[in-house]
Motif scaffolding. Structure first.
Motif, PDB file in Angstrom:
ATOM      1  N   TYR A  67       0.832  -1.200   0.000  1.00  0.00           N
ATOM      2  CA  TYR A  67       0.000   0.000   0.000  1.00  0.00           C
ATOM      3  C   TYR A  67       0.868   1.250   0.000  1.00  0.00           C
ATOM      4  O   TYR A  67       1.911   1.309   0.630  1.00  0.00           O
ATOM      5  N   ASN A  68       0.356   2.262  -0.679  1.00  0.00           N
ATOM      6  CA  ASN A  68       0.893   3.609  -0.638  1.00  0.00           C
ATOM      7  C   ASN A  68      -0.039   4.402   0.253  1.00  0.00           C
ATOM      8  O   ASN A  68      -1.106   4.804  -0.199  1.00  0.00           O
ATOM      9  N   PHE A  69       0.324   4.576   1.529  1.00  0.00           N
ATOM     10  CA  PHE A  69      -0.596   5.219   2.457  1.00  0.00           C
ATOM     11  C   PHE A  69      -0.486   6.749   2.418  1.00  0.00           C
ATOM     12  O   PHE A  69       0.622   7.295   2.449  1.00  0.00           O
ATOM     13  N   PHE A  70      -1.626   7.425   2.428  1.00  0.00           N
ATOM     14  CA  PHE A  70      -1.692   8.882   2.595  1.00  0.00           C
ATOM     15  C   PHE A  70      -2.508   9.111   3.857  1.00  0.00           C
ATOM     16  O   PHE A  70      -3.730   8.916   3.863  1.00  0.00           O
ATOM     17  N   LEU A  71      -1.790   9.434   4.932  1.00  0.00           N
ATOM     18  CA  LEU A  71      -2.428   9.461   6.250  1.00  0.00           C
ATOM     19  C   LEU A  71      -2.645  10.897   6.701  1.00  0.00           C
ATOM     20  O   LEU A  71      -1.726  11.716   6.674  1.00  0.00           O
ATOM     21  N   ILE A  72      -3.868  11.159   7.125  1.00  0.00           N
ATOM     22  CA  ILE A  72      -4.197  12.530   7.548  1.00  0.00           C
ATOM     23  C   ILE A  72      -4.483  12.558   9.044  1.00  0.00           C
ATOM     24  O   ILE A  72      -5.201  11.703   9.568  1.00  0.00           O
ATOM     25  N   GLY A  73      -3.897  13.541   9.725  1.00  0.00           N
ATOM     26  CA  GLY A  73      -4.121  13.709  11.159  1.00  0.00           C
ATOM     27  C   GLY A  73      -3.330  14.915  11.633  1.00  0.00           C
ATOM     28  O   GLY A  73      -2.782  15.677  10.823  1.00  0.00           O
ATOM     29  N   ARG A  74      -3.286  15.076  12.961  1.00  0.00           N
ATOM     30  CA  ARG A  74      -2.542  16.218  13.493  1.00  0.00           C
ATOM     31  C   ARG A  74      -1.341  15.798  14.312  1.00  0.00           C
ATOM     32  O   ARG A  74      -0.371  16.539  14.426  1.00  0.00           O
TER      33      ARG A  74
END
Ligand SMILES: NC(=O)c1ccc[n+]([C@@H]2O[C@H](COP(=O)([O-])OP(=O)(O)OC[C@H]3O[C@@H](n4cnc5c(N)ncnc54)[C@H](OP(=O)(O)O)[C@@H]3O)[C@@H](O)[C@H]2O)c1
Length: 242
Positions: A26-33
């Motif tokens: 997987y090519n992860f694009f992770l969103i958070g703070r």
């Protein structure tokens, strides 16, 4: 190689989903703070996935998100959410706005932009984390929260209708209580903590995050290729008891 975007990837359900899948191509694009937990977790591990950390506060206008940073996506997991409780008699406009904004408005706007900017591949799968509160039953104290989750049900169904022509599937998972940091803030005296655990028929306990991740994986995979616009309740039988 699948391109996978996860919101709420820094804690609880979203974080566990990411951890469970780090050995996939997987090519992860992770969103958070705050990615501290995940960065510590992967520090000395050999993982197969590639990860891009994207710091973005969902309190900001979604139009400010740099969609050029992400490729066309195959899997999308929308787990960012907050819970704040108060009775309607103590109605608080700030709490109401914040909960509806993060859980419903920003999440649905985000998908709107992804579609408009052509960031979702044909045959992609989208999974939203909803709740039994709002889509199956009502709880006191949960006015804003349950309205936000009821709205997500409409979002899922509308997207499923409109995106089916591209074989893009859109579903949601509706957990009962899950062992995550979201609930750790609750004290023993809180209404939700005091709900009789025997109502969770399977094991008299809250769900483990893994039990939610397993359903997310199912809904993302080809094993659910003819399921769209649905909400799968994962509550150990809790809603059967009310
Ligand atoms: N736990 C439960 O019992 C339960 C039950 C039913 C449904 N759910 C739903 O499951 C989803 C995940 O909850 P959880 O239990 O995993 O909670 P959690 O551990 O508190 O995680 C919430 C996630 O949402 C992100 N988030 C919150 N506000 C944000 C903001 N302004 N900008 C960007 N990201 C933000 C957090 O990111 P940062 O930490 O980086 O800010 C975090 O990754 C939520 O939608 C929740 O409503 C949970």
């Amino acid at each position: 190689m699948k391109n996978v975007l996860v919101t709420g990837a820094t804690s609880g359900i979203g974080l566990n989903y990411v951890k469970k899948n780090l050995n996939k191509d997987y090519n992860f694009f992770l969103i958070g703070r705050n990615f501290t937990d995940l960065k510590n977790y992967i520090k000395n591990k050999k993982i197969k996935s590639k990860i891009k950390f994207i710091n973005f506060d969902f309190k900001k206008k979604i139009g400010l998100f740099n969609f050029n940073k992400i490729p066309k996506l195959d899997y999308i997991v929308l787990s960012a959410g907050i819970a704040k409780y108060n009775l309607i008699k103590d109605f608080n406009e700030n709490i109401f706005d914040e909960v509806i904004n993060i859980n419903l408005i920003q999440t649905s706007k985000f998908v709107g932009f992804l579609v408009k900017k052509n960031k979702i591949n044909e045959y992609a799968s989208i999974v939203v984390i909803s709740s039994i509160s709002g889509c199956k039953m009502a709880f006191k104290l949960n006015y804003a929260y349950s309205i936000s989750k009821a709205g997500l049900k409409a979002m899922v169904e509308t997207l499923a209708c409109e995106l089916a022509s591209k074989y893009i599937r859109v579903n949601s998972v509706a957990p009962g209580m899950v062992e995550t940091p979201l609930n750790k803030k609750l004290s023993n005296d809180d209404y939700f903590t005091k709900i009789d655990k025997t109502k969770y028929l399977l094991g008299k306990r809250y769900a483990k995050v893994k039990e939610i991740s397993d359903v997310i994986n199912f809904l993302l995979s080809k094993n659910s290729s003819f399921i769209t616009g649905q909400t799968i309740i994962v509550d150990g039988g809790f809603t059967l008891t009310k």
